[in-house]
Design an enzyme around this catalytic site. Structure first.
Site, PDB file in Angstrom:
ATOM      1  N   GLU A   1      32.406  35.225  34.098  1.00 45.68           N
ATOM      2  CA  GLU A   1      31.861  35.110  35.450  1.00 45.68           C
ATOM      3  C   GLU A   1      30.799  34.017  35.366  1.00 45.68           C
ATOM      4  OE1 GLU A   1      32.706  36.617  38.179  1.00 45.68           O
ATOM      5  OE2 GLU A   1      33.864  38.369  37.564  1.00 45.68           O
TER       6      GLU A   1
ATOM      7  N   HIS B   1      36.265  33.306  36.450  1.00 45.89           N
ATOM      8  CA  HIS B   1      35.824  33.878  37.719  1.00 45.89           C
ATOM      9  C   HIS B   1      34.434  33.376  38.072  1.00 45.89           C
ATOM     10  CE1 HIS B   1      38.969  37.011  38.172  1.00 45.89           C
ATOM     11  NE2 HIS B   1      39.044  36.875  36.846  1.00 45.89           N
TER      12      HIS B   1
ATOM     13  N   GLU C   1      36.247  31.004  45.471  1.00 47.71           N
ATOM     14  CA  GLU C   1      36.303  31.264  44.027  1.00 47.71           C
ATOM     15  C   GLU C   1      37.610  30.765  43.443  1.00 47.71           C
ATOM     16  OE1 GLU C   1      36.171  35.398  43.038  1.00 47.71           O
ATOM     17  OE2 GLU C   1      36.249  35.029  40.870  1.00 47.71           O
TER      18      GLU C   1
ATOM     19  N   HIS D   1      42.325  34.881  40.625  1.00 52.93           N
ATOM     20  CA  HIS D   1      42.786  34.854  42.012  1.00 52.93           C
ATOM     21  C   HIS D   1      43.797  33.716  42.214  1.00 52.93           C
ATOM     22  CE1 HIS D   1      39.474  37.632  42.215  1.00 52.93           C
ATOM     23  NE2 HIS D   1      38.717  36.702  41.683  1.00 52.93           N
TER      24      HIS D   1
HETATM   25 ZN    ZN Z   1      36.993  36.820  40.540  1.00 50.99          ZN
END
Ligand code: ZN
Length: 322
Positions: A286, A204, A149, A112
């Protein structure tokens, strides 16, 4: 992550494997998993103490100690590839004087962009990911208290860059909040490809339901569609991902995800442009679930983020040294 909204995979039933877990740990004595073993013995991976991570011991440990079956390609001229793709990155690229990773190129892809939410039209634009078309990028998720995030991924990326440059690697970031939004997922993949990266890690944190906890590493599945052909990177990416999972457990003490991956901490996907379009070994990590309060307490801790960065970096170092 939040690529397509919450719950990209159906939750998996929890299994109680306390017995087999003990056996597995005794048999394997995986150095990389001792941290998790201690953690599990003390308190289980949360959520009622269910040992959903049990099978991870087999998977992650088998890999973390295993010799690399895929030697990283020789990298004589890596420095030359510090591609001046203009708008990109920002990595101040400390001169990698020496160290075990001298000559190796690592691309870190912070998921992102903190500015994405101001550019919804741009990031909703569809891009070709080989198998189909998908949004350019997404805003990412956040903790209930609003820790984004995109801030998390940049912070961990900076910590990793420092650790990897200490090892002599040349490190490049796909974005450093130095552009208004993005890059799009297809461009993120191209940056790693253009850099001829020896390893790429996309960072992430997930946006799943409360009670869902733990980290997982996403591996590219075998895709041959349109511009996507991952067949050559599936093997080395799995090696990279398994080493990251093992080291992440060892350094952070966090358990593998209790909601995807069947407790292995590893998930294979064919729907992510950043993986589909990569021609170099690449995985997503993640690091935890921002929407779970216990995971959020970790993700918002600088000390924990340093551990996460070290766990991931140690996995990369292990992969690159073979
Ligand atoms: Zn993400």
């Amino acid at each position: 992550m939040s690529y397509t909204g919450p719950g990209f995979d159906p939750p998996q039933p929890r299994r109680s494997l306390r017995g087999p877990l003990t056996v597995a740990l005794a048999a394997l004595v995986p150095g990389a998993l001792l941290g998790w073993a201690v953690y599990a013995a003390v308190d289980g991976p949360g959520n009622g103490g269910s040992s959903a991570g049990a099978s991870a011991t087999a998977s992650a440990s088998a890999s973390s100690g295993a010799p690399s079956s895929t030697a990283p390609s020789p990298s004589g001229d890596r420095k030359a590839s510090a591609s001046p793709t203009a708008e990109e990155s920002s990595s101040p690229s400390a001169p990698a004087a020496s160290g075990p990773l001298k000559g190796k190129v690592v691309v870190i892809d912070p998921g992102h962009n903190p500015g994405n939410f101001r550019h919804t039209a741009e990031i909703n634009r569809q891009v070709d990911i080989g198998t189909n078309r998908k949004e350019c990028d997404t805003t990412g998720t956040s903790t209930d208290d609003g820790y984004a995030e995109a801030r998390f991924t940049l912070d961990v990326a900076h910590r990793m860059r420092a650790l990897l440059e200490e090892q002599g690697a040349t490190v490049k970031l796909t974005q450093d909040a130095d552009r208004p939004f993005g890059p799009c997922v297809d461009e993120r993949a191209r940056i790693g490809n253009a850099a001829k990266a020896d390893a790429v890690v996309s960072l992430h944190a997930d946006g799943s339901g409360a009670g869902n906890r733990g980290f997982h590493v996403i591996l590219p599945g075998a895709v041959d569609a349109g511009a996507a052909d991952t067949r050559a990177i599936v093997g080395p990416s799995r090696d990279l991902g398994e080493r990251i999972a093992g080291n992440f457990v060892r350094v952070t003490g966090s358990a593998p995800s209790n909601y995807v991956g069947g407790g292995t901490g590893l998930v294979t996907r064919k729907d992510l442009g950043g993986l589909n379009l990569s021609t170099v070994p690449k995985v997503f990590v993640e690091c935890g679930n921002m929407r779970d309060s216990e995971d959020a307490a970790l993700l918002t801790s600088g000390a924990w983020r340093q551990k996460a960065a070290r766990g991931i970096s140690d996995g990369i170092v292990s992969f690159l040294r073979g």
